[in-house]
Design a protein around this motif. Structure first.
Motif, PDB file in Angstrom:
ATOM      1  N   ASN A   1      -0.657   4.347  -0.318  1.00 58.34           N
ATOM      2  CA  ASN A   1      -1.558   5.473  -0.108  1.00 58.34           C
ATOM      3  C   ASN A   1      -1.103   6.297   1.102  1.00 58.34           C
ATOM      4  O   ASN A   1      -0.143   5.939   1.771  1.00 58.34           O
ATOM      5  CB  ASN A   1      -2.992   4.967   0.059  1.00 58.34           C
ATOM      6  CG  ASN A   1      -3.975   5.912  -0.604  1.00 58.34           C
ATOM      7  OD1 ASN A   1      -3.985   7.096  -0.315  1.00 58.34           O
ATOM      8  ND2 ASN A   1      -4.787   5.396  -1.493  1.00 58.34           N
ATOM      9  N   ILE A   2      -1.844   7.345   1.418  1.00 53.16           N
ATOM     10  CA  ILE A   2      -1.322   8.416   2.266  1.00 53.16           C
ATOM     11  C   ILE A   2      -0.804   7.956   3.632  1.00 53.16           C
ATOM     12  O   ILE A   2       0.318   8.280   4.014  1.00 53.16           O
ATOM     13  CB  ILE A   2      -2.365   9.564   2.419  1.00 53.16           C
ATOM     14  CG1 ILE A   2      -1.783  10.730   3.179  1.00 53.16           C
ATOM     15  CG2 ILE A   2      -3.647   9.071   3.026  1.00 53.16           C
ATOM     16  CD1 ILE A   2      -0.690  11.439   2.437  1.00 53.16           C
ATOM     17  N   SER A   3      -1.591   7.156   4.368  1.00 52.37           N
ATOM     18  CA  SER A   3      -1.159   6.772   5.721  1.00 52.37           C
ATOM     19  C   SER A   3       0.110   5.940   5.667  1.00 52.37           C
ATOM     20  O   SER A   3       1.019   6.102   6.490  1.00 52.37           O
ATOM     21  CB  SER A   3      -2.264   5.987   6.434  1.00 52.37           C
ATOM     22  OG  SER A   3      -3.391   6.800   6.589  1.00 52.37           O
ATOM     23  N   CYS A   4       0.170   5.039   4.706  1.00 53.09           N
ATOM     24  CA  CYS A   4       1.359   4.197   4.573  1.00 53.09           C
ATOM     25  C   CYS A   4       2.530   5.011   4.027  1.00 53.09           C
ATOM     26  O   CYS A   4       3.679   4.833   4.458  1.00 53.09           O
ATOM     27  CB  CYS A   4       1.045   2.995   3.688  1.00 53.09           C
ATOM     28  SG  CYS A   4      -0.139   1.849   4.442  1.00 53.09           S
TER      29      CYS A   4
ATOM     30  N   CYS B   1      -5.162   2.211  -0.889  1.00 53.64           N
ATOM     31  CA  CYS B   1      -5.453   1.903   0.521  1.00 53.64           C
ATOM     32  C   CYS B   1      -6.102   0.527   0.701  1.00 53.64           C
ATOM     33  O   CYS B   1      -7.101   0.199   0.073  1.00 53.64           O
ATOM     34  CB  CYS B   1      -6.369   2.978   1.092  1.00 53.64           C
ATOM     35  SG  CYS B   1      -6.779   2.680   2.824  1.00 53.64           S
ATOM     36  N   LEU B   2      -5.498  -0.252   1.592  1.00 52.47           N
ATOM     37  CA  LEU B   2      -6.004  -1.599   1.863  1.00 52.47           C
ATOM     38  C   LEU B   2      -6.906  -1.618   3.095  1.00 52.47           C
ATOM     39  O   LEU B   2      -7.317  -2.687   3.547  1.00 52.47           O
ATOM     40  CB  LEU B   2      -4.828  -2.561   2.060  1.00 52.47           C
ATOM     41  CG  LEU B   2      -4.077  -2.937   0.773  1.00 52.47           C
ATOM     42  CD1 LEU B   2      -2.759  -3.615   1.100  1.00 52.47           C
ATOM     43  CD2 LEU B   2      -4.929  -3.818  -0.119  1.00 52.47           C
ATOM     44  N   GLY B   3      -7.166  -0.445   3.650  1.00 56.78           N
ATOM     45  CA  GLY B   3      -8.089  -0.367   4.782  1.00 56.78           C
ATOM     46  C   GLY B   3      -7.448  -0.687   6.119  1.00 56.78           C
ATOM     47  O   GLY B   3      -8.155  -0.900   7.103  1.00 56.78           O
ATOM     48  N   GLY B   4      -6.135  -0.703   6.164  1.00 53.85           N
ATOM     49  CA  GLY B   4      -5.454  -0.971   7.441  1.00 53.85           C
ATOM     50  C   GLY B   4      -4.579   0.202   7.840  1.00 53.85           C
ATOM     51  O   GLY B   4      -3.469   0.010   8.356  1.00 53.85           O
ATOM     52  N   CYS B   5      -5.094   1.415   7.626  1.00 46.47           N
ATOM     53  CA  CYS B   5      -4.280   2.630   7.788  1.00 46.47           C
ATOM     54  C   CYS B   5      -3.670   2.746   9.186  1.00 46.47           C
ATOM     55  O   CYS B   5      -2.605   3.341   9.357  1.00 46.47           O
ATOM     56  CB  CYS B   5      -5.123   3.863   7.490  1.00 46.47           C
ATOM     57  SG  CYS B   5      -6.073   3.735   5.982  1.00 46.47           S
TER      58      CYS B   5
ATOM     59  N   CYS C   1       0.854  -1.190   0.000  1.00 48.24           N
ATOM     60  CA  CYS C   1       0.000   0.000   0.000  1.00 48.24           C
ATOM     61  C   CYS C   1       0.886   1.236   0.000  1.00 48.24           C
ATOM     62  O   CYS C   1       1.776   1.374   0.841  1.00 48.24           O
ATOM     63  CB  CYS C   1      -0.912   0.016   1.226  1.00 48.24           C
ATOM     64  SG  CYS C   1      -1.829   1.577   1.331  1.00 48.24           S
TER      65      CYS C   1
ATOM     66  N   ILE D   1       1.049  -1.319   5.368  1.00 53.16           N
ATOM     67  CA  ILE D   1       0.411  -2.608   5.122  1.00 53.16           C
ATOM     68  C   ILE D   1       0.949  -3.211   3.825  1.00 53.16           C
ATOM     69  O   ILE D   1       1.016  -2.546   2.794  1.00 53.16           O
ATOM     70  CB  ILE D   1      -1.120  -2.435   4.986  1.00 53.16           C
ATOM     71  CG1 ILE D   1      -1.725  -1.931   6.295  1.00 53.16           C
ATOM     72  CG2 ILE D   1      -1.766  -3.740   4.541  1.00 53.16           C
ATOM     73  CD1 ILE D   1      -1.836  -2.974   7.377  1.00 53.16           C
TER      74      ILE D   1
HETATM   75  S1  FES Z   1      -3.197   4.049   3.437  1.00 49.99           S
HETATM   76 FE1  FES Z   1      -2.244   2.105   3.567  1.00 49.99          FE
HETATM   77  S2  FES Z   1      -3.789   0.871   4.414  1.00 49.99           S
HETATM   78 FE2  FES Z   1      -4.756   2.792   4.205  1.00 49.99          FE
END
Ligand code: FES
Length: 210
Positions: free
Chosen positions: A135-138, A174-178, A133, A183
């Motif tokens: 996306n932003i959090s990762c 995003c895999l939903g495990g932010c 992942c 993740i």
């Molecule tokens: S941004 Fe990586 S799991 Fe949501």
């Protein structure tokens, strides 16, 4: 009033098509879970040397039954694509054509739907799938470095498959495990808080398992 609403909710719920979850196994045939008590619990895709004495259906037959569960036949395209991918390994031109014929639509429609979802593969993938992942959090906790560590360890660029066909590496949304970033999904199982230092161990696990 509440009683009337309750009756209406019950009626509507009965009209929603039941979700169909199938599990791919072995050489691509599709089995229902043995414990399931649904109406189609004995049906299977045809498989060489298997199913003697049991009802055997083809992919086309499976899709015809799926279509009956939806008011619009094209709504069955997602489970039909899932079955086609389980049968062919990925959604090749032939697989998309077979799906389209069974649904009663065009290969272009099937491809358009499939291209929207990460779980459908329009090109061959390796025996293992590693999805990082980004996306932003990762990304905020170093997902890019994790992805680069996989690229280095596997000697591929993200989006590619190793030469021996063992592992496909790709970035994913995003895999939903932010809350557990970064993740990494390894064959659809989540690894949490992955750091670049964890990557050699994960890759070794995959190689040992082959
Ligand atoms: S941004 Fe990586 S799991 Fe949501």
């Amino acid at each position: 009033m509440l009683c009337r609403l309750g009756r209406r909710a019950q009626t509507l719920a009965g009209q929603v098509p039941r979700a169909v979850i199938r599990r791919a196994r072995g050489d691509g045939d599709v089995h229902e879970a043995g414990s399931r008590r649904g109406f189609d619990r004995h049906r299977r895709l045809a498989r060489h040397g298997h199913g003697r004495g049991r009802p055997v259906t083809t992919y086309y037959d499976e899709v015809q039954e799926l279509k009956q569960r939806y008011p619009d036949r094209r709504s069955a395209v997602l489970p039909a694509l899932r079955l086609a991918q389980a049968k062919h390994g990925h959604l090749s031109t032939d697989a998309l054509r077979e799906c389209a014929e069974a649904i009663g639509t065009t290969p272009a429609y099937c491809e358009a739907v499939a291209s929207f979802y990460d779980m459908f593969h329009l090109a061959p993938v390796g025996r293992h799938l590693v999805e990082v992942c980004t996306n932003i959090s990762c990304a905020l906790v170093g997902a890019r470095q994790v992805l680069e560590a996989f690229e280095q360890e596997l000697d591929v660029t993200a989006g590619e498959t190793t030469e021996d066909g063992a592992v496909t590496l790709r970035p994913i949304e995003c895999l939903g495990g932010c809350g557990w970033a970064t993740i990494v999904a390894v064959d659809h199982g989540y690894r949490t808080h992955v750091q670049p230092d964890d990557v050699p161990g994960i890759v070794q696990e995959l190689r040992d398992g082959d």
